[in-house]
Motif scaffolding. Structure first.
Motif, PDB file in Angstrom:
ATOM      1  N   ALA A  10       1.158  -2.678  -1.091  1.00  0.00           N
ATOM      2  CA  ALA A  10       2.017  -3.359  -0.120  1.00  0.00           C
ATOM      3  C   ALA A  10       2.044  -2.565   1.176  1.00  0.00           C
ATOM      4  O   ALA A  10       1.635  -1.404   1.218  1.00  0.00           O
TER       5      ALA A  10
ATOM      6  N   CYS B  13       7.486  -4.791  -4.449  1.00  0.00           N
ATOM      7  CA  CYS B  13       6.555  -5.897  -4.240  1.00  0.00           C
ATOM      8  C   CYS B  13       7.311  -7.205  -4.422  1.00  0.00           C
ATOM      9  O   CYS B  13       8.470  -7.209  -4.833  1.00  0.00           O
TER      10      CYS B  13
ATOM     11  N   THR C 161       3.674  -7.792   0.410  1.00  0.00           N
ATOM     12  CA  THR C 161       2.835  -7.461  -0.738  1.00  0.00           C
ATOM     13  C   THR C 161       1.403  -7.900  -0.443  1.00  0.00           C
ATOM     14  O   THR C 161       1.179  -9.074  -0.122  1.00  0.00           O
TER      15      THR C 161
END
Ligand code: SF4
Ligand code: SF4
Lengths: 226, 298
Positions: free
Chosen positions: A4, A94, A116
Motif C-alpha cells: 500500500a 489495507c 491499497t
C-alpha cells in the motif's frame, strides 16, 4: 504481502477537517513492512496533522494505536472500547483491514489512510513490485514461475503479443516482457512444451468478487454459509 | 469462400489496403479509396480502434465498404471486448456478410486516447482464433449450439522482427494450430531482415501478407530523434532520405519508396501479397501502386 501507499497528506487532512478528536489505527503486518501504515507511519501522520493544523491555529486531538493485524478479529476486538471516545478513525491498514475495522466500530466515520496497491514483494526497502492478482487459478507451474496474469499487462495466456521490443513490454518499456521471460525460463527448465500447448480461456468465475475460501477441514462448520 | 480467400488461394499477388474509420460519423473520406481502387485491390481492411484510439466500429465500416461494392477485411482486437461481446460481434459480422477477419490482441489501452479505460483481454489472439473455429463449427465458447453457423476466413498477425524471435515463432505455430489461414506482418522496411525471418519461419500452409507503410513526417522525426519504439526497424539510409523534409514531400517520397518495396516483395515472391497502410489517403495509395507497377488488378 499486500503493498500500500500512504494517501497524500492534503487528502487525509481534508478528510478529518470536520473533527476535533480522531484516532489513527496502524496495522503491524503488510503495510508496516512496506512503510505505509505501521506504528511509525501512524506517529508520522499524527505529527504532520498536528503541525499543519497548529499552524492554522486549529486544535485536533489525536490518539494513536497499532494492532498486529486489522484483517483479524482477534486483534480488533480489544480496540472496541478504546475507539468509543473518538469522533472519527483513520485506518492505516489495507482495504481489507479498514472494512473489518469498520464492521466493529460502526458508530464513527472511518477513513482509509492508505491506497491499497497490490500483492507483491519487497525487492529492497522502499521498493515493491506486484506479483499476483489473486486469480484463484494459479498458472505458475506452467509458466516458469512468472505470472502471466499479472506480469503481462494484457494477461495473455498463450505467448507474447506483437508489441515486445528488445525483450521489453509494449505497455511499459521500463519492464521486461513477461512472455519473453517465461519462454527463457521454460527453455532453461527444458519444458517449452508447456508453452506449446494452447491454454484455454481463463475461468473468470473463479475470481468473482467477493471471494470466499473455506478450508476443507472447516467445511462442516461453515457448510451453508456464503 | 470469400473473395480474399479465393484470390489468395488462386496464387495471385494480393493487395489489401487499410482504410481509416473516422473518429465520428463522417464516413465519406474513409470510403473514398474504395471507389477509386476497388478494381486494383483484393480487400479493404478496417482497423479496430487502432493504437487503442477510439474510432468507428470496424464491422460497421466493413459493411459500408461492402455496400460500396468492395471486399472488406474486419480487424478485431481482444482489448475492448470480453468473450460474450467478441462472439456476438462475430455473429453480427457474419450476419452482415463479413467473412474476412484479422484477429489480434490489440495495442495496450494506456498507449491510446482513452488511457483510463479498463483493458479487457478476456481472450488472447490464439483463443480468439479458437472461438472463431468454434463458431464456424456451430458452438459458442461455452459449448452452446448455434442456430446457423457463420463462415469466416480468419487471419492473424506475425512479427518478423520480433526480439526475441523464438517466443513469437512459437506463438505463430499456435495461431496456425488455432485456425489462422493467413498472416499479416507489421510494416516491412528492411528486406534483408524480412528474408532472414522467412528462413526461420516454420513452414505451414498459410498465406503471408507483408506490411507496407507510407511513412509520415512525424514518424520520421521520431525515428531521427532516436525515439523509435516500434516492432519494425527503419533503415538509416531511408531515414536520411526522408529527414528534414516538408510533410507532403515526406509522404510523396515515402509512397515512392513503399512502391519500390512492394515491387521487390512481389518480384522476389517474398510474400503472397501486401497489407498497405497509406494514411487512408487515395492519392498515396495510388502512388504506391503506380510505383510498384500495379496500376491494374492482378
Ligand atoms: S496465476 Fe498469477 S494471479 Fe493467478 S494465483 Fe497464480 S500468481 Fe496469482
Ligand atoms: S510485451 Fe510482453 S508483457 Fe507486455 S503486453 Fe506484450 S506479451 Fe505482455
Amino acid at each position: 504481502m499486500i503493498i500500500a501507499e500512504r494517501k497524500p497528506f492534503a487528502e487525509i487532512k481534508a478528510m478529518v477537517a470536520p473533527y476535533k478528536k480522531i484516532l489513527i489505527i496502524g496495522c503491524g503486518t503488510c503495510v508496516a513492512v512496506c512503510l505505509a501504515g505501521g506504528e511509525k507511519e501512524v506517529g508520522l501522520l499524527a505529527s504532520q496533522l498536528k503541525l499543519a493544523l497548529g499552524l492554522e491555529d486549529k486544535r485536533l486531538e489525536i490518539g494513536e494505536i497499532t494492532v498486529e493485524r486489522q484483517c483479524d478479529l482477534e486483534f480488533l476486538r480489544p480496540l472496541c472500547d478504546f475507539t468509543a471516545d473518538y469522533e472519527a478513525i483513520i485506518s492505516m491498514a489495507c482495504g481489507a483491514g479498514v472494512q473489518y475495522l469498520k464492521q466493529l466500530c460502526y458508530l464513527q466515520p472511518i477513513f482509509p489512510g492508505v491506497n491499497t496497491s497490490f500483492i507483491g514483494v519487497n525487492n529492497e526497502p522502499g521498493y515493491y513490485t506486484e506479483r499476483c492478482r489473486a486469480c484463484n487459478h494459479c498458472y505458475l507451474g506452467l509458466t516458469g514461475g512468472i505470472c502471466p496474469v499479472t506480469m503481462c499487462p494484457k494477461g495473455l495466456l498463450n505467448g507474447p503479443c506483437g508489441g515486445t521490443i528488445q525483450g521489453r513490454c509494449e505497455a511499459d518499456p521500463e519492464k521486461e516482457c513477461a512472455w519473453s521471460k517465461i519462454y527463457h525460463r521454460l527453455e532453461l527448465e527444458g519444458s517449452l512444451d508447456k508453452m506449446r500447448r494452447i491454454m484455454p480461456l481463463h475461468p473468470h468465475d473463479r475470481s468473482t468478487t467477493p471471494g470466499t475460501v473455506i478450508h476443507p477441514a472447516f467445511k462442516r462448520r461453515y457448510g451453508a454459509h456464503e | 469462400m470469400s473473395k480474399l480467400q479465393k484470390t489468395l488461394a488462386g496464387g495471385a499477388f494480393t493487395v489489401v489496403v487499410e482504410l481509416k474509420p473516422p473518429k465520428g460519423t463522417q464516413v465519406a473520406e474513409m470510403l473514398a479509396p474504395v471507389g477509386a481502387l476497388q478494381d486494383r485491390v483484393a480487400a479493404f481492411a478496417l482497423p479496430d480502434n487502432e493504437h487503442a484510439r477510439m474510432r468507428l466500429a470496424p464491422w460497421a465500416a466493413a459493411r459500408l465498404v461492402k455496400d460500396a461494392g468492395a471486399e472488406p477485411l474486419v480487424n478485431l482486437t481482444c482489448r475492448d471486448r470480453n468473450r460474450l461481446a467478441l462472439e456476438s460481434d462475430l455473429l453480427g459480422a457474419a450476419a452482415l456478410g463479413l467473412e474476412n477477419l484479422l484477429l489480434v490482441s490489440g495495442d495496450y489501452v494506456t498507449l491510446g486516447d482513452h488511457p483510463q479505460a479498463k483493458p479487457v483481454y478476456d481472450a488472447d489472439s490464439v483463443q480468439l482464433l479458437q472461438i472463431v473455429q468454434g463458431l464456424m463449427a456451430g458452438q459458442d465458447s461455452a459449448g452452446n449450439p448455434l442456430k446457423g453457423n457463420p463462415v469466416f476466413f480468419p487471419g492473424a498477425v506475425v512479427i518478423p522482427e520480433a526480439d526475441p524471435l523464438a517466443p513469437q515463432l512459437l506463438k505463430f505455430d499456435k495461431k496456425v494450430a488455432a485456425g489462422a489461414q493467413f498472416f499479416v506482418t507489421p510494416p516491412v522496411f528492411d528486406l534483408e531482415r524480412f528474408r532472414q525471418f522467412k528462413e526461420h519461419m516454420p513452414s505451414h500452409p498459410v498465406k503471408l501478407l507483408a506490411g507496407i507503410k507510407v511513412l509520415g513526417a512525424d514518424e520520421v522525426a521520431q525515428a531521427a530523434a532516436g525515439q523509435w519504439r516500434k516492432v519494425y526497424s527503419l533503415p538509416p539510409d531511408l531515414l536520411a532520405e526522408l529527414s528534414g523534409k516538408e510533410a507532403e514531400e515526406v509522404l510523396a517520397l515515402g509512397a515512392a519508396q513503399a512502391g519500390r518495396l512492394l515491387k521487390q516483395i512481389k518480384d522476389e515472391k517474398l510474400a503472397d501479397g501486401v497489407y498497405l497502410k497509406a494514411k487512408g489517403r487515395t492519392d498515396l495509395m495510388m502512388r504506391v501502386l503506380e510505383a510498384a507497377g500495379l496500376q491494374h488488378k492482378g
